[in-house]
Design an enzyme around this catalytic site. Structure first.
Site, PDB file in Angstrom:
ATOM      1  N   ARG A 199      40.000  42.871  40.912  1.00 63.70           N
ATOM      2  CA  ARG A 199      39.213  41.686  40.545  1.00 63.70           C
ATOM      3  C   ARG A 199      39.868  40.422  41.096  1.00 63.70           C
ATOM      4  NH1 ARG A 199      37.906  41.610  34.405  1.00 63.70           N
ATOM      5  NH2 ARG A 199      40.104  41.087  34.139  1.00 63.70           N
ATOM      6  N   GLY A 229      45.899  41.237  24.937  1.00 65.77           N
ATOM      7  CA  GLY A 229      46.701  41.254  26.167  1.00 65.77           C
ATOM      8  C   GLY A 229      46.158  42.288  27.133  1.00 65.77           C
ATOM      9  N   ASP A 249      34.956  39.896  32.558  1.00 68.08           N
ATOM     10  CA  ASP A 249      35.128  41.142  31.811  1.00 68.08           C
ATOM     11  C   ASP A 249      33.797  41.830  31.514  1.00 68.08           C
ATOM     12  OD1 ASP A 249      37.773  41.564  31.766  1.00 68.08           O
ATOM     13  OD2 ASP A 249      38.023  41.477  29.606  1.00 68.08           O
ATOM     14  N   GLY A 299      45.767  45.406  28.532  1.00 69.33           N
ATOM     15  CA  GLY A 299      46.142  46.756  28.109  1.00 69.33           C
ATOM     16  C   GLY A 299      45.964  47.765  29.218  1.00 69.33           C
ATOM     17  N   ARG A 300      45.254  47.368  30.247  1.00 65.49           N
ATOM     18  CA  ARG A 300      45.029  48.312  31.349  1.00 65.49           C
ATOM     19  C   ARG A 300      44.793  47.602  32.675  1.00 65.49           C
ATOM     20  NH1 ARG A 300      38.902  50.316  30.862  1.00 65.49           N
ATOM     21  NH2 ARG A 300      38.028  48.525  29.775  1.00 65.49           N
ATOM     22  N   ARG A 327      42.149  33.107  29.637  1.00 66.56           N
ATOM     23  CA  ARG A 327      40.986  33.221  28.748  1.00 66.56           C
ATOM     24  C   ARG A 327      41.119  32.256  27.583  1.00 66.56           C
ATOM     25  NH1 ARG A 327      40.227  39.330  29.318  1.00 66.56           N
ATOM     26  NH2 ARG A 327      41.490  39.783  31.139  1.00 66.56           N
ATOM     27  N   ASP A 361      44.627  54.295  26.932  1.00 67.97           N
ATOM     28  CA  ASP A 361      45.384  55.060  27.930  1.00 67.97           C
ATOM     29  C   ASP A 361      45.704  54.235  29.180  1.00 67.97           C
ATOM     30  OD1 ASP A 361      42.892  54.785  29.035  1.00 67.97           O
ATOM     31  OD2 ASP A 361      42.447  56.930  29.141  1.00 67.97           O
ATOM     32  N   GLY A 362      45.281  52.963  29.178  1.00 69.80           N
ATOM     33  CA  GLY A 362      45.577  52.106  30.322  1.00 69.80           C
ATOM     34  C   GLY A 362      44.680  52.333  31.526  1.00 69.80           C
ATOM     35  N   ASP A 365      38.345  36.688  23.945  1.00 71.27           N
ATOM     36  CA  ASP A 365      39.287  37.191  24.954  1.00 71.27           C
ATOM     37  C   ASP A 365      38.569  37.548  26.252  1.00 71.27           C
ATOM     38  OD1 ASP A 365      38.394  39.242  22.963  1.00 71.27           O
ATOM     39  OD2 ASP A 365      39.167  40.612  24.462  1.00 71.27           O
TER      40      ASP A 365
HETATM   41  P1  AMP Z   1      37.697  44.977  26.690  1.00 74.65           P
HETATM   42  O1  AMP Z   1      36.777  45.503  25.656  1.00 74.65           O
HETATM   43  O2  AMP Z   1      37.700  45.785  27.980  1.00 74.65           O
HETATM   44  O3  AMP Z   1      37.526  43.528  26.949  1.00 74.65           O
HETATM   45  O4  AMP Z   1      39.179  45.188  26.126  1.00 74.65           O
HETATM   46  C1  AMP Z   1      39.652  44.640  24.914  1.00 74.65           C
HETATM   47  C2  AMP Z   1      41.135  44.904  24.801  1.00 74.65           C
HETATM   48  O5  AMP Z   1      41.397  46.307  24.796  1.00 74.65           O
HETATM   49  C3  AMP Z   1      41.955  44.338  25.962  1.00 74.65           C
HETATM   50  O6  AMP Z   1      43.204  43.951  25.432  1.00 74.65           O
HETATM   51  C4  AMP Z   1      42.089  45.507  26.873  1.00 74.65           C
HETATM   52  O7  AMP Z   1      43.201  45.423  27.717  1.00 74.65           O
HETATM   53  C5  AMP Z   1      42.217  46.659  25.899  1.00 74.65           C
HETATM   54  N1  AMP Z   1      41.738  47.929  26.457  1.00 74.65           N
HETATM   55  C6  AMP Z   1      40.467  48.311  26.701  1.00 74.65           C
HETATM   56  N2  AMP Z   1      40.413  49.543  27.195  1.00 74.65           N
HETATM   57  C7  AMP Z   1      41.687  49.997  27.275  1.00 74.65           C
HETATM   58  C8  AMP Z   1      42.305  51.206  27.693  1.00 74.65           C
HETATM   59  N3  AMP Z   1      41.593  52.239  28.149  1.00 74.65           N
HETATM   60  N4  AMP Z   1      43.644  51.276  27.632  1.00 74.65           N
HETATM   61  C9  AMP Z   1      44.375  50.262  27.169  1.00 74.65           C
HETATM   62  N5  AMP Z   1      43.872  49.107  26.739  1.00 74.65           N
HETATM   63  C10 AMP Z   1      42.537  48.959  26.793  1.00 74.65           C
HETATM   64 MG    MG Z   2      38.392  42.109  27.794  1.00 72.98          MG
END
Ligand code: AMP
Ligand code: MG
Length: 487
Positions: A176, A90, A262, A92-93, A183, A125-126, A252
Site C-alpha cells: 500500500r 497497532g 483500510d 498487527g499484520r 490515523r 496470525d499477522g 483506527d
Molecule cells: P482491521 O479490521 O483490518 O482494520 O484491523 C483491526 C486491527 O486488528 C488492527 O490492529 C490490525 O492490525 C489487526 N488485525 C487484523 N487482522 C489481523 C491478523 N490477521 N493478524 C494480526 N492482526 C490483525
Molecule cells: Mg484497520
C-alpha cells in the site's frame, strides 16, 4: 524511470523512535508470485512498469528481500471500534517498510500488509489472504480513478503459504502507498495513555510534514484540524455520491489525510439502498451507507477529543460544526453534476432527494441510472429509464421537474450534455460480483481476470471496446454476496 534498487528512502516516521513504532522484520511467504501490479502506482515511485515482472519484485513485496535503507516498523495506535474504545491496536499484520520520495519531491509510505506477526497482532496470525488483498488492491486503484481520495496499491503478491480463515486459504501481501499511514487512532493512543510529550511530537510531525501551510495560520493546530474536517467532509461526500460503503469506519481506519483507508468488507451499491450494510458483523448498521455521514462527524469528534491538549474545546466544537454544511455543499455539487446541471438552484437538493427516494424502493441500479441519464436528452433518457421504477407515476412526476430544471440550466447540445455527464458518471464500478469472479479465478492460479478488471476500472468514465460485460447489472447470484469480514 527507476530500477527497483534506485528508490530513495527518507524514513521520517521511523526516526520518531520506539515510542511510536517497533522494528519488526517481514516474515516471507512461500513461492511468491506477482498477481497484479498497478502501472499508475508504479509511476508514483518513478518505477519502470517492466520491473513488476522481474523475480526480485515479487521477492521484495513478499518479505524475502529488503532494501538496505528500508526500516520496517509496526506502528502503534489505538481507536474507537464500533463506538467503543480499544486501548491498544497497532499494525498487527502490516509494516511500514519506509518512506520513498520521488522525483517530484513527494513522499510515499511503503506499507506491506500481510507481512507476519508483530507485537500488536493480538489474537491474529499477522497474515492477509489473497481474496482480501485483491479486494484492497482493486478498491484503492478504482477509487482513485473515480476521483475519490484513497490510499493506493502498488501490487498484490500471492503465495503457497496456507492461512486459516473459515477455511484454508493462501497468504498474500498487498503493498500500500500513502503519503502517511497516520490515523485518528494514533492521536487517541497518546491522549488516552497520557503521554503528552509524544502526543506533542506526533502533532508537530503531522503539522510539519502533512499540513505545512497551516504553520502560517495564527493557530496552526486549529487550522490543521479544520483542514482535516474539510477533507473528511469532501471524501465522505464523494463516497455518498458514488455509492461507496466503507463498512468499518472505526477511528483506527480513518486517515489523518482524509483519504479512504483500510479496506475490509467495503462495497459499491448495485441497486440503490440508503440502508445498505456491507459489513455482515455490523448487526446494528452503525456503518450503513447513509450512516456514513453522521459517523464521519462522530469520528472527527473522537479526534477532537484527542486534540484537546492543543486546541480549546470551543474552537474544536466550532470546527466540527463545519462538517455537515461542508459535506452538504460537496455532495450537492457532485450530485448536480451527476444530473448534468451546471448551475445551482435552491430546489436542487429536493430534486436529488426525491430521486433517491424513488430509487430506494425500485431496485434501480445506482451507477447505470446516472450513466444512462446522460446518454441522450433529458426527455428521451427519462422515457427510457421509467420502466426501471416500480412507482412509474412517481418517476414521471420527478422527470417533469427534472426536464424543467434542465431547460432552465445552461443551454447545451445533446453532445455536450453527454460529454459533461459521462465525465462524472462512471460506466464501470467495482461491483462485488466482479471482484468475486476475479478472486475465484485468481484462487485457482489465473490472474488474467484481476488484471483485466483493474485495467477496466482504471478508466471508469471511458467506454472501452469489448468490455460490455463489466458494465452490466449483477446476475442474481451476485446481488447479495456475503463478503466475509475475516481478511
Ligand atoms: P482491521 O479490521 O483490518 O482494520 O484491523 C483491526 C486491527 O486488528 C488492527 O490492529 C490490525 O492490525 C489487526 N488485525 C487484523 N487482522 C489481523 C491478523 N490477521 N493478524 C494480526 N492482526 C490483525
Ligand atoms: Mg484497520
Amino acid at each position: 524511470m527507476k530500477a527497483l534498487d534506485e528508490l530513495t528512502f527518507d524514513n521520517r516516521f521511523a526516526r520518531l523512535g520506539d515510542a511510536f513504532s517497533t522494528h519488526v522484520l517481514p516474515e516471507p511467504l512461500d513461492e511468491p508470485r506477482l498477481v497484479v501490479a498497478s502501472n499508475a502506482a508504479m509511476a508514483l515511485l518513478d518505477l519502470d512498469p517492466a520491473v513488476a515482472e522481474t523475480p526480485v519484485f515479487a521477492e521484495l513485496f513478499s518479505g524475502h528481500k529488503l532494501w538496505a535503507e528500508a526500516e520496517p516498523r509496526a506502528m502503534i495506535y489505538s481507536g474507537h471500534q464500533f463506538g467503543g474504545y480499544t486501548p491498544q491496536l497497532g499494525d498487527g499484520r502490516g509494516l511500514l517498510l519506509g518512506e520513498v520520495y520521488n522525483e517530484a519531491g513527494e513522499h510515499w509510505d511503503l506499507h506491506l500488509k500481510g507481512a507476519g506477526m508483530t507485537p500488536y497482532s493480538r489474537m491474529g496470525d499477522g497474515r492477509a489472504v489473497l481474496r482480501s488483498s485483491i479486494r484492497e488492491f482493486l478498491a484503492s486503484e478504482a477509487l482513485h480513478a473515480l476521483g475519490i481520495p484513497s490510499s493506493r496499491a502498488l501490487c498484490v503478491i500471492g503465495s503457497s503459504t496456507p492461512v486459516w480463515r473459515e477455511k484454508q486459504e493462501r497468504g498474500a501481501m498487498v503493498l500500500r502507498l500513502a503519503p502517511s499511514h497516520i490515523r485518528f487512532g494514533h492521536f487517541e493512543y497518546f491522549y488516552y495513555t497520557k503521554k503528552p510529550e509524544q502526543q506533542a511530537e506526533l502533532a508537530e510531525h503531522v503539522l510539519n510534514l502533512h499540513y505545512p501551510e497551516c504553520r502560517e495560520q495564527p493557530e496552526p493546530y486549529l487550522a490543521m484540524f479544520r483542514e482535516i474536517v474539510e477533507r473528511n467532509a469532501e471524501m465522505i461526500a464523494k463516497w455518498q455520491a458514488y455509492g461507496f460503503c466503507h463498512g468499518v469506519m472505526n477511528t483506527d481506519n480513518m486517515s489523518i489525510l482524509g483519504i479512504t483507508f483500510d479496506f475490509g468488507p467495503f462495497a459499491f451499491l448495485d441497486d440503490f439502498d440508503a440502508h445498505f450494510i456491507c459489513n455482515h458483523s455490523d448487526h446494528e448498521g452503525r456503518y450503513s451507507f447513509s450512516n456514513q455521514v453522521p459517523i464521519g462527524q462522530w469520528n472527527l469528534s473522537a479526534l477532537a477529543q484527542a486534540l484537546t491538549p492543543f486546541i480549546s474545546v470551543d474552537a474544536l466544537k466550532e470546527s466540527l460544526g463545519l462538517y455537515l454544511p461542508l459535506y452538504q455543499a460537496h455532495y450537492l455539487d457532485l450530485m448536480r453534476r451527476r444530473l448534468g446541471l451546471t448551475t445551482a438552484e435552491d430546489d436542487d437538493q429536493q430534486l436529488v432527494e426525491r430521486l433517491l427516494k424513488l430509487m430506494q424502493n425500485s431496485g434501480v441500479d445506482y451507477t447505470l441510472f446516472f450513466r444512462r441519464l446522460g446518454d441522450e436528452s433529458a426527455a428521451l433518457a427519462a422515457a427510457r429509464l421509467r420502466d426501471d421504477f416500480v412507482d412509474m407515476a412517481g418517476f414521471d412526476a420527478w422527470a417533469e421537474q427534472y426536464k424543467e430544471r434542465v431547460a432552465r440550466d445552461a443551454d447545451s447540445s445533446e453532445e455536450q450534455r453527454r460529454e459533461r455527464m459521462h465525465a462524472v458518471n462512471p460506466l464501470y464500478i467495482l461491483r462485488n460480483y466482479l471482484a468475486q469472479n476475479a478472486i475465484t479465478a485468481a484462487e485457482s492460479g489465473d490472474y488474467s481476470e484481476v488484471r483485466r478488471l483493474h485495467e477496466v476500472l482504471s478508466r471508469p468514465f471511458e467506454e472501452q471496446a469489448g468490455m460490455e460485460q463489466y458494465a452490466q447489472r449483477p446476475p442474481d447470484w451476485g446481488k447479495h454476496l456475503e463478503i466475509s469480514c475475516s481478511s
